[in-house]
Design a protein around this motif. Structure first.
Motif, short mmCIF file in Angstrom:
data_model
loop_
_atom_site.label_atom_id
_atom_site.label_comp_id
_atom_site.label_asym_id
_atom_site.label_seq_id
_atom_site.Cartn_x
_atom_site.Cartn_y
_atom_site.Cartn_z
N GLU A 95 14.72 51.01 -79.76
CA GLU A 95 13.28 51.26 -79.64
C GLU A 95 13.00 52.27 -78.52
OE1 GLU A 95 9.09 48.85 -78.79
OE2 GLU A 95 10.99 47.76 -78.94
N THR A 96 13.67 52.09 -77.40
CA THR A 96 13.45 52.99 -76.27
C THR A 96 13.90 54.42 -76.59
OG1 THR A 96 13.75 51.15 -74.72
CG2 THR A 96 13.94 53.38 -73.83
N LEU A 97 15.02 54.53 -77.29
CA LEU A 97 15.56 55.85 -77.64
C LEU A 97 14.87 56.46 -78.86
CD1 LEU A 97 19.39 55.24 -77.12
CD2 LEU A 97 17.87 56.61 -75.67
N GLN A 108 27.18 58.37 -80.15
CA GLN A 108 28.24 57.80 -79.32
C GLN A 108 29.60 58.20 -79.86
OE1 GLN A 108 26.74 53.64 -79.51
NE2 GLN A 108 26.87 53.73 -77.28
N ARG A 109 29.73 58.24 -81.17
CA ARG A 109 31.00 58.64 -81.78
C ARG A 109 31.37 60.06 -81.38
NH1 ARG A 109 35.23 59.70 -83.00
NH2 ARG A 109 36.47 59.25 -84.86
N ALA A 110 30.34 60.87 -81.13
CA ALA A 110 30.56 62.25 -80.71
C ALA A 110 30.87 62.35 -79.22
CB ALA A 110 29.32 63.10 -81.03
N GLY A 111 30.89 61.21 -78.53
CA GLY A 111 31.28 61.19 -77.12
C GLY A 111 30.14 61.34 -76.14
N GLN A 112 28.90 61.15 -76.59
CA GLN A 112 27.76 61.26 -75.69
C GLN A 112 27.52 59.96 -74.93
OE1 GLN A 112 24.16 63.35 -77.08
NE2 GLN A 112 25.22 63.68 -79.03
N SER A 113 27.19 60.08 -73.67
CA SER A 113 26.79 58.91 -72.88
C SER A 113 25.36 58.55 -73.23
CB SER A 113 26.90 59.22 -71.39
OG SER A 113 25.91 60.19 -71.02
N LEU A 114 24.94 57.35 -72.84
CA LEU A 114 23.55 56.96 -73.09
C LEU A 114 22.59 57.88 -72.34
CD1 LEU A 114 23.75 53.06 -73.02
CD2 LEU A 114 23.44 54.55 -75.00
N ILE A 117 22.30 61.01 -74.39
CA ILE A 117 21.51 60.74 -75.60
C ILE A 117 20.03 60.67 -75.26
CG2 ILE A 117 21.05 59.05 -77.42
CD1 ILE A 117 24.04 58.29 -77.25
N ALA A 118 19.71 59.97 -74.18
CA ALA A 118 18.31 59.83 -73.78
C ALA A 118 17.71 61.20 -73.47
CB ALA A 118 18.20 58.92 -72.56
N THR A 119 18.46 62.02 -72.74
CA THR A 119 17.97 63.36 -72.39
C THR A 119 17.71 64.19 -73.64
OG1 THR A 119 19.15 63.33 -70.27
CG2 THR A 119 18.51 65.48 -71.13
N SER A 120 18.62 64.13 -74.60
CA SER A 120 18.45 64.91 -75.83
C SER A 120 17.26 64.43 -76.65
CB SER A 120 19.73 64.83 -76.68
OG SER A 120 19.90 63.52 -77.22
N ARG A 121 16.85 63.18 -76.43
CA ARG A 121 15.70 62.62 -77.16
C ARG A 121 14.41 62.74 -76.36
NH1 ARG A 121 16.59 61.41 -82.38
NH2 ARG A 121 14.96 59.82 -82.24
N GLY A 122 14.48 63.34 -75.18
CA GLY A 122 13.30 63.46 -74.36
C GLY A 122 12.87 62.15 -73.74
N VAL A 123 13.81 61.23 -73.57
CA VAL A 123 13.52 59.91 -73.00
C VAL A 123 13.96 59.89 -71.54
CG1 VAL A 123 14.07 57.44 -73.13
CG2 VAL A 123 13.79 58.77 -75.23
N ASP A 124 13.15 59.34 -70.68
CA ASP A 124 13.48 59.22 -69.27
C ASP A 124 14.73 58.35 -69.11
OD1 ASP A 124 13.62 58.92 -66.55
OD2 ASP A 124 11.63 58.04 -66.29
#
Length: 285
Positions: A95-97, A108-114, A117-124
């Protein structure tokens, strides 16, 4: 992060699932039998610290990937966490992401940290850190209530929650091993030992040592047969265990009180590993 931002949320119902340490080197970096961490949503196997393993059996060999298994299902689990990571409660995290389970799995499978991922989604990113902190605190609350930790341990670990949550969210999830690229190890407690140094000390090749261990000899037996001081082998393993512990602490994979306790056990654990006789061939030939 201001500790008051999450300590005041301890009773929040946002995170009902467990957060046993987010997504590590272990132990718990590390080459010992896997331990299972269960949540209300899914169960995963995570490599534990070298100090949480018994020396009576080997870690199960990972099953080779089969065609189609890497394709996400409609509701795939989060990536299997490694030591020191925690399972964030799925619904709150998604929900947050603003993501589906499949989308998060792919990222995550692509090796991204949370954090990535958050940054790429514009999430703080701090929102994800707060979720991790709340979950870590909730886990500590349960462990205290269940009598698994003392009040002093609880108080000490609570002071580490903010840093551990932040480190956890920035950590890149471990990727599954590539078939055929698994490097053999020499049994429990020895996954991360300097293999070249060990082989040089014993005057053996990797295949020769594995064959001796396969036939039921311990490293101590092998050292004695080669007229090598067993203490040299124990010291070599102890250096590995100490190094792993230092790394786990620096990466916020273990609590400070766990680190201090395990440091005191290094000599015993190293001796146990060297004396261990292998009932089955260690590693992969």
């Amino acid at each position: 992060m201001n500790k008051s931002n999450f300590l005041g949320k301890k009773t929040s119902k946002l995170l009902a699932g467990s957060l046993s340490a987010v997504f590590l080197l272990g132990g718990s970096a590390s080459g010992f039998p896997a331990v299972q961490a269960e949540t209300a949503n899914f169960t995963v196997d995570a490599r534990s610290s070298v100090y949480t393993a018994t020396y009576s059996e080997l870690a199960p060999e990972p099953a080779p990937p089969q065609p189609g298994l890497l394709s996400p299902s409609a509701n795939p689990p989060l990536m299997p966490p490694g030591p020191g990571h925690a399972e964030l409660e799925r619904a709150a995290l998604l929900e947050t992401l603003g993501m589906s389970s499949s989308e998060l799995w792919q990222a995550q499978r692509a090796g991204q940290s949370l954090a990535e991922i958050a940054t790429s989604r514009g999430v703080d990113v701090q929102k994800i850190v707060d979720l991790a902190a709340q979950s870590l605190t909730a886990r500590l609350d349960r462990e205290l209530a269940d009598g698994r930790i003392t009040q002093d341990q609880y108080n000490s670990r609570l002071n580490e929650v903010a840093e551990r949550a932040a480190s956890t969210v920035k950590r890149t999830p471990p990727q599954p091993p590539v078939p055929g690229e698994l490097e053999p190890d020499f049994g429990p407690g020895l996954k991360h030992v300097d293999k070249d140094a060990l082989l040089s000390t014993l005057g053996l090749s990797s295949d020769e040592l594995r064959n001796l261990l396969k036939n039921g000899q311990s490293l101590a037996d092998v050292a004695a047969s080669k007229s090598v001081d067993v203490q040299k082998v124990i010291d070599l393993v102890a250096r590995t265990l100490n190094s792993r512990l230092d790394q786990e602490l620096s990466e916020k994979l273990i609590w400070r009180d766990e680190y201090e306790t395990r440091k005191q056990e290094v000599a015993i654990r190293a001796a146990d590993a060297v004396q261990h006789k292998h009932p089955h061939p260690p590693g992969h030939p």
